[in-house]
Design a protein around this motif. Sequence first.
Motif, PDB file in Angstrom:
ATOM      1  N   ALA A 223       0.856  -1.184   0.000  1.00  0.00           N
ATOM      2  CA  ALA A 223       0.000   0.000   0.000  1.00  0.00           C
ATOM      3  C   ALA A 223       0.892   1.233   0.000  1.00  0.00           C
ATOM      4  CB  ALA A 223      -0.935   0.011   1.203  1.00  0.00           C
ATOM      5  N   GLY A 224       0.341   2.332  -0.480  1.00  0.00           N
ATOM      6  CA  GLY A 224       1.081   3.576  -0.442  1.00  0.00           C
ATOM      7  C   GLY A 224       0.999   4.233   0.921  1.00  0.00           C
ATOM      8  N   GLY A 225       2.004   5.031   1.247  1.00  0.00           N
ATOM      9  CA  GLY A 225       2.015   5.713   2.532  1.00  0.00           C
ATOM     10  C   GLY A 225       3.408   6.116   2.945  1.00  0.00           C
ATOM     11  N   VAL A 226       3.650   6.008   4.234  1.00  0.00           N
ATOM     12  CA  VAL A 226       4.925   6.419   4.818  1.00  0.00           C
ATOM     13  C   VAL A 226       5.493   5.238   5.595  1.00  0.00           C
ATOM     14  CG1 VAL A 226       6.061   8.015   6.407  1.00  0.00           C
ATOM     15  CG2 VAL A 226       4.188   8.813   4.980  1.00  0.00           C
ATOM     16  N   VAL A 227       6.790   4.984   5.419  1.00  0.00           N
ATOM     17  CA  VAL A 227       7.457   3.917   6.166  1.00  0.00           C
ATOM     18  C   VAL A 227       7.713   4.425   7.586  1.00  0.00           C
ATOM     19  CG1 VAL A 227       9.490   2.440   6.307  1.00  0.00           C
ATOM     20  CG2 VAL A 227       8.520   3.027   4.066  1.00  0.00           C
ATOM     21  N   GLN A 313      -5.733  14.191  -0.615  1.00  0.00           N
ATOM     22  CA  GLN A 313      -4.869  15.204  -1.223  1.00  0.00           C
ATOM     23  C   GLN A 313      -3.534  15.342  -0.499  1.00  0.00           C
ATOM     24  OE1 GLN A 313      -7.059  18.852  -1.483  1.00  0.00           O
ATOM     25  NE2 GLN A 313      -8.589  18.025  -2.882  1.00  0.00           N
ATOM     26  N   GLY A 314      -3.397  14.684   0.654  1.00  0.00           N
ATOM     27  CA  GLY A 314      -2.122  14.660   1.348  1.00  0.00           C
ATOM     28  C   GLY A 314      -1.728  15.963   2.016  1.00  0.00           C
ATOM     29  N   ARG A 315      -2.703  16.810   2.353  1.00  0.00           N
ATOM     30  CA  ARG A 315      -2.368  18.097   2.972  1.00  0.00           C
ATOM     31  C   ARG A 315      -2.136  17.987   4.477  1.00  0.00           C
ATOM     32  NH1 ARG A 315      -7.018  22.076   1.103  1.00  0.00           N
ATOM     33  NH2 ARG A 315      -8.262  20.232   1.643  1.00  0.00           N
ATOM     34  N   LEU A 316      -2.568  16.899   5.082  1.00  0.00           N
ATOM     35  CA  LEU A 316      -2.395  16.710   6.521  1.00  0.00           C
ATOM     36  C   LEU A 316      -1.295  15.697   6.772  1.00  0.00           C
ATOM     37  CD1 LEU A 316      -6.110  16.560   7.747  1.00  0.00           C
ATOM     38  CD2 LEU A 316      -4.533  18.491   7.873  1.00  0.00           C
ATOM     39  N   VAL A 317      -0.458  16.015   7.728  1.00  0.00           N
ATOM     40  CA  VAL A 317       0.601  15.096   8.147  1.00  0.00           C
ATOM     41  C   VAL A 317       0.536  14.962   9.664  1.00  0.00           C
ATOM     42  CG1 VAL A 317       2.107  15.618   6.206  1.00  0.00           C
ATOM     43  CG2 VAL A 317       2.275  16.974   8.288  1.00  0.00           C
ATOM     44  N   PRO A 318       0.977  13.834  10.196  1.00  0.00           N
ATOM     45  CA  PRO A 318       0.915  13.625  11.652  1.00  0.00           C
ATOM     46  C   PRO A 318       1.641  14.726  12.423  1.00  0.00           C
ATOM     47  CG  PRO A 318       1.358  11.565  10.547  1.00  0.00           C
ATOM     48  CD  PRO A 318       1.438  12.629   9.497  1.00  0.00           C
TER      49      PRO A 318
END
Length: 422
Positions: A223-227, A313-318
């Motif tokens: 899946a796409g995302g962040v490692v 849209q990927g505008r929010l990050v942890p």
Amino acid sequence: MSRLQIVALVAAGLAVSGAAFLLGRHSAAGSGPSPAAAPASAAAGERKPLYWQDPMVPGARFDKPGKSPFMDMQLQPVYADDAAAGGDAGVRIDARVQQNLGIRTVAVKRAEVATAFDAVGTVQFDERVSVAVQTRAPGYVERLAVRSPMERVARGQVLATVFVPEWLGPLNEIVALRRAGASAELLAAATERTRALSIPAELVRQAEEGRTPEARQTLLAPAGGVVVELGVREGVAVSPGMTLFRIAGLDRVWAVAEVPESQLAHLARGQKVQAVAQADPGQVFTGRLQEILPQVNAATRTLQARFEIDNRQGRLVPGMLLRLRFDGPAASRLVVPAEAVMRTGTRAVALVRRDGGRFEPRELELGADLGDRLEVRAGLAEGEEVVASGQFLVDSEARLRSALGGLAGPPASAPTATGGAR
């Protein structure tokens, strides 16, 4: 003059004096009350108090005059005619004095009010879309494509290549059986063995085609995302069940907010919420309440609520801060201006205007804080008028009247100590 004439003159004088005395007594009896009757008539015209009270705390009644235990003022008498007219509480102020004091009243009204409040939330990864990448056979990492945590990856992207030596035996066996012309039963048994060892189907198919086996597994991102977790380095040995990578998705994120315990009744699963980025108020997102964690923070008396927010849209990050706006269902509520309520410790009091220029203090049970208005759950009725400005002047007027009334001093028979409350 002879003795006989003198005696006659004295007797005549005594007779005239006696007649005058009798005549004066008769006139006095017919023109006015007797001394004994006058006090009885004066006593009949006096107003006898029913009880005494503090005009600012009308709930307590006292049998005797004295000083109020609640306020620094003398108790005021309440008479029978005052009680019959409904004036057994508060203080009466002349209309001219009200105008001089600048007293302004407003009517208690009902309004359609939606329960709304704000909370601050923190963006976190949605753990439900997190995936782990593992290997089911012992080997070692031959090549590592992703080398740092928090690196973004796409679905299907190569993560690493793992060499598994124990796969060579089963794969070479299939190649040998194929070249020797073995029966279908033997080939099926050898293929089933590869499945038990978790050998990828692509490597088994290469062996069945007679090609040289390669005991290497290419790990792809499911899946796409962040490692968010990188558990290996290039060249290290791996074992079955070992997590090599953990990938957290960013298409959906959590906004975890601290919600006051008192607002718990206004929350329900599935409720929508608007989220505004703290750094950029122009970015507005829509979320939905997923879960209220069953634990209260004893220090802050708050609960954690999780909201799912669309982030394709990927505008929010942890780690980002969001201001969440909760809008509850609208309901008809009794409201008064916030300026009309006086808070005295644990009590909330409003001054209600009564007939005859009288102002009565009323203790209130308040509900939600609506900004410039307050919800009233008990203590007032719709249509009543409350003082919106000049409350403390009314209180000062009551204290002044009590002080001026006390300058004359209590009656001779009245005790100076405060009487017991009924």
